[in-house]
Write a protein that holds these residues in place. Structure first.
Motif, PDB file in Angstrom:
ATOM      1  N   ILE A 193       0.821  -1.212   0.000  1.00  0.00           N
ATOM      2  CA  ILE A 193       0.000   0.000   0.000  1.00  0.00           C
ATOM      3  C   ILE A 193       0.856   1.264   0.000  1.00  0.00           C
ATOM      4  CG2 ILE A 193      -1.671   1.320   1.371  1.00  0.00           C
ATOM      5  CD1 ILE A 193      -2.992  -1.330   2.088  1.00  0.00           C
ATOM      6  N   GLY A 194       1.975   1.245   0.689  1.00  0.00           N
ATOM      7  CA  GLY A 194       2.934   2.341   0.578  1.00  0.00           C
ATOM      8  C   GLY A 194       2.624   3.599   1.356  1.00  0.00           C
ATOM      9  N   THR A 195       1.634   3.549   2.250  1.00  0.00           N
ATOM     10  CA  THR A 195       1.346   4.709   3.098  1.00  0.00           C
ATOM     11  C   THR A 195       1.176   4.239   4.542  1.00  0.00           C
ATOM     12  OG1 THR A 195      -1.046   4.521   2.723  1.00  0.00           O
ATOM     13  CG2 THR A 195       0.186   5.991   1.268  1.00  0.00           C
ATOM     14  N   PRO A 196       1.566   5.065   5.502  1.00  0.00           N
ATOM     15  CA  PRO A 196       1.431   4.684   6.914  1.00  0.00           C
ATOM     16  C   PRO A 196       0.075   5.107   7.480  1.00  0.00           C
ATOM     17  CG  PRO A 196       2.654   6.719   6.782  1.00  0.00           C
ATOM     18  CD  PRO A 196       2.310   6.337   5.357  1.00  0.00           C
ATOM     19  N   ILE A 197      -1.003   4.749   6.776  1.00  0.00           N
ATOM     20  CA  ILE A 197      -2.332   5.184   7.200  1.00  0.00           C
ATOM     21  C   ILE A 197      -2.692   4.538   8.535  1.00  0.00           C
ATOM     22  CG2 ILE A 197      -3.594   3.368   5.983  1.00  0.00           C
ATOM     23  CD1 ILE A 197      -5.653   5.598   5.217  1.00  0.00           C
ATOM     24  N   HIS A 198      -3.547   5.223   9.288  1.00  0.00           N
ATOM     25  CA  HIS A 198      -3.998   4.795  10.615  1.00  0.00           C
ATOM     26  C   HIS A 198      -2.862   4.819  11.640  1.00  0.00           C
ATOM     27  CE1 HIS A 198      -7.551   3.798   8.449  1.00  0.00           C
ATOM     28  NE2 HIS A 198      -7.098   2.685   7.938  1.00  0.00           N
ATOM     29  N   THR A 199      -1.912   5.760  11.470  1.00  0.00           N
ATOM     30  CA  THR A 199      -0.827   5.906  12.443  1.00  0.00           C
ATOM     31  C   THR A 199      -0.601   7.379  12.763  1.00  0.00           C
ATOM     32  OG1 THR A 199       1.043   6.230  10.922  1.00  0.00           O
ATOM     33  CG2 THR A 199       0.317   3.962  11.287  1.00  0.00           C
ATOM     34  N   ASN A 200       0.130   7.615  13.853  1.00  0.00           N
ATOM     35  CA  ASN A 200       0.443   8.984  14.266  1.00  0.00           C
ATOM     36  C   ASN A 200       1.272   9.739  13.235  1.00  0.00           C
ATOM     37  OD1 ASN A 200      -0.896   8.580  16.660  1.00  0.00           O
ATOM     38  ND2 ASN A 200       0.943   8.099  17.842  1.00  0.00           N
ATOM     39  N   ILE A 201       1.916   9.015  12.339  1.00  0.00           N
ATOM     40  CA  ILE A 201       2.726   9.658  11.303  1.00  0.00           C
ATOM     41  C   ILE A 201       1.870  10.614  10.475  1.00  0.00           C
ATOM     42  CG2 ILE A 201       4.124   9.239   9.225  1.00  0.00           C
ATOM     43  CD1 ILE A 201       4.870   6.509  10.479  1.00  0.00           C
ATOM     44  N   LEU A 202       0.585  10.310  10.361  1.00  0.00           N
ATOM     45  CA  LEU A 202      -0.314  11.111   9.525  1.00  0.00           C
ATOM     46  C   LEU A 202      -1.180  12.084  10.326  1.00  0.00           C
ATOM     47  CD1 LEU A 202      -1.549   8.486   6.896  1.00  0.00           C
ATOM     48  CD2 LEU A 202       0.103  10.321   6.570  1.00  0.00           C
ATOM     49  N   GLU A 203      -0.883  12.268  11.602  1.00  0.00           N
ATOM     50  CA  GLU A 203      -1.754  13.131  12.404  1.00  0.00           C
ATOM     51  C   GLU A 203      -1.814  14.555  11.856  1.00  0.00           C
ATOM     52  OE1 GLU A 203      -2.715  14.475  16.997  1.00  0.00           O
ATOM     53  OE2 GLU A 203      -1.045  13.103  16.589  1.00  0.00           O
ATOM     54  N   SER A 204      -0.681  15.112  11.465  1.00  0.00           N
ATOM     55  CA  SER A 204      -0.694  16.488  10.946  1.00  0.00           C
ATOM     56  C   SER A 204      -1.508  16.573   9.661  1.00  0.00           C
ATOM     57  CB  SER A 204       0.733  16.980  10.707  1.00  0.00           C
ATOM     58  OG  SER A 204       1.382  16.209   9.713  1.00  0.00           O
ATOM     59  N   ARG A 205      -1.460  15.509   8.829  1.00  0.00           N
ATOM     60  CA  ARG A 205      -2.268  15.500   7.608  1.00  0.00           C
ATOM     61  C   ARG A 205      -3.750  15.406   7.941  1.00  0.00           C
ATOM     62  NH1 ARG A 205       3.304  14.765   6.791  1.00  0.00           N
ATOM     63  NH2 ARG A 205       3.771  15.267   4.605  1.00  0.00           N
ATOM     64  N   GLY A 206      -4.083  14.633   8.957  1.00  0.00           N
ATOM     65  CA  GLY A 206      -5.474  14.544   9.370  1.00  0.00           C
ATOM     66  C   GLY A 206      -6.015  15.881   9.836  1.00  0.00           C
ATOM     67  N   ARG A 207      -5.196  16.634  10.572  1.00  0.00           N
ATOM     68  CA  ARG A 207      -5.613  17.959  11.039  1.00  0.00           C
ATOM     69  C   ARG A 207      -5.786  18.917   9.864  1.00  0.00           C
ATOM     70  NH1 ARG A 207      -7.466  15.956  15.575  1.00  0.00           N
ATOM     71  NH2 ARG A 207      -5.853  15.194  16.996  1.00  0.00           N
ATOM     72  N   ARG A 208      -4.917  18.782   8.868  1.00  0.00           N
ATOM     73  CA  ARG A 208      -5.061  19.622   7.674  1.00  0.00           C
ATOM     74  C   ARG A 208      -6.348  19.294   6.923  1.00  0.00           C
ATOM     75  NH1 ARG A 208       0.407  18.715   4.587  1.00  0.00           N
ATOM     76  NH2 ARG A 208      -0.822  19.596   2.874  1.00  0.00           N
ATOM     77  N   LEU A 209      -6.696  18.012   6.864  1.00  0.00           N
ATOM     78  CA  LEU A 209      -7.942  17.625   6.202  1.00  0.00           C
ATOM     79  C   LEU A 209      -9.134  18.252   6.917  1.00  0.00           C
ATOM     80  CD1 LEU A 209      -9.391  15.938   4.035  1.00  0.00           C
ATOM     81  CD2 LEU A 209      -9.431  14.035   5.666  1.00  0.00           C
ATOM     82  N   ALA A 210      -9.104  18.268   8.236  1.00  0.00           N
ATOM     83  CA  ALA A 210     -10.197  18.877   9.000  1.00  0.00           C
ATOM     84  C   ALA A 210     -10.353  20.352   8.650  1.00  0.00           C
ATOM     85  CB  ALA A 210      -9.947  18.703  10.498  1.00  0.00           C
ATOM     86  N   LYS A 211      -9.244  21.053   8.486  1.00  0.00           N
ATOM     87  CA  LYS A 211      -9.311  22.470   8.117  1.00  0.00           C
ATOM     88  C   LYS A 211      -9.902  22.643   6.721  1.00  0.00           C
ATOM     89  CE  LYS A 211      -5.464  24.033  11.032  1.00  0.00           C
ATOM     90  NZ  LYS A 211      -4.099  24.631  11.057  1.00  0.00           N
TER      91      LYS A 211
END
Length: 303
Positions: free
Chosen positions: A186-204
């Motif tokens: 899959i090549g992405t670290p989805i469902h991990t803290n590595i993506l927390e900043s991206r998740g916050r950006r999505l919320a914005k």
């Protein structure tokens, strides 16, 4: 009969043929056409990963329309696995199909930022206890970040993180007697803290979107709770960096007295995961071959 419908996460193979077959149904045809037109007219080039996820999303929404609009099957509950959350929210009329397409692309762009680095992966581990897996991960963490991304059953887990660490985890799991330990590509670290900043950006990015209360109850995969209008934005954000706690969802299905669970196409191996948690529930899925006609034949027996 109490029926639940399950929306799958990431398909691991192309869904082009499935979308073509779904177009034979009037209830699904317009959805597939709108989705394909959206992809063709995308404002910027889409990665293969995002196109694949869009295909999964379109196929799930179209399949649900066949169930409810064409076959008139009553549905008591919706459940979703991972990025299946997007399609479930559309099916429950919490957001429009077009909004769902846009959100899949937004999330895909954020994932691509990380995937382009090329050093992340996901891995499936089957046949170890949680305690044994923790020991494996503690050793593998010496090679890089490794996180528990999915708790699919008491002995089926998905790890996510740095590829080198996941290779070490797979090797360690096999040495401890795992039935299966493999990288998922899959090549992405989805469902991990590595993506927390991206998740916050999505919320914005989604802050101005108006969501509606689900018309059909949805149980989400993060906390195993019912989705309501006021928590949709947070859940869409957290979906990127919080683990999938599928066993919690299955506990709710059991408590609700669901006796039939329909796994929507495309096939992602989810039926096997459901059956590992719920022995007394009939699971109807398209199977490993993705046989849409056989799946519909089983559903016809319910109506």
């Amino acid at each position: 009969m109490k029926t639940a419908v399950c929306f799958p996460g990431q398909a691991l193979s192309p869904v082009t043929d499935l979308l073509q077959r779904l177009q034979q149904f009037a209830a699904a045809n317009s959805t597939v056409e709108e989705g394909e037109k959206f992809i063709e007219q995308a404002r910027s080039p889409l990665s293969e990963r995002t196109i694949q996820q869009l295909g999964t999303f379109i196929a799930s929404v179209a399949s649900f329309k066949v169930l409810t609009d064409e076959m008139d099957l009553p549905v008591s509950l919706l459940v979703e696995h991972g990025v299946g959350m997007y399609a479930a929210l559309v099916a429950a009329r919490s957001m429009s199909f077009h909004q769902g397409l846009e959100i899949v692309v937004m999330a895909g762009d954020l994932l691509d930022e990380v995937a382009d680095r090329g050093d992340f992966e996901m891995a499936s581990i089957v046949g170890l206890s949680r305690e044994e897996l923790n020991l494996v991960c503690s050793v593998a963490a010496e090679s890089g970040e490794v996180y528990l991304a999915n708790i699919n059953s008491p002995t089926h887990f998905v790890l996510s993180g740095h590829k080198k660490a996941l290779v070490a985890a797979c090797d360690g799991a096999i040495r401890r007697g795992a039935i299966e330990a493999k990288l998922l590509g899959i090549g992405t670290p989805i469902h991990t803290n590595i993506l927390e900043s991206r998740g916050r950006r999505l919320a914005k990015q989604l802050a101005t979107v108006q969501f509606q209360n689900p018309a059909v109850p949805i149980v989400e995969h993060i906390y195993g709770q019912r989705i309501i209008e006021c928590n949709i934005l947070d859940l869409l954000s957290q979906q990127l960096f919080m683990p999938v706690k599928w066993t919690r969802v299955m506990d709710v299905v059991h408590r609700k007295g669901i006796d039939t669970l329909i796994a929507l196409p495309p096939e992602t191996g989810l039926a096997e995961v459901i059956e590992a948690n719920l022995e007394d529930v009939t699971v109807i899925s398209p199977g490993e071959a993705g046989d849409l006609e056989a799946w519909l034949g089983q559903l016809a027996g319910l109506s």
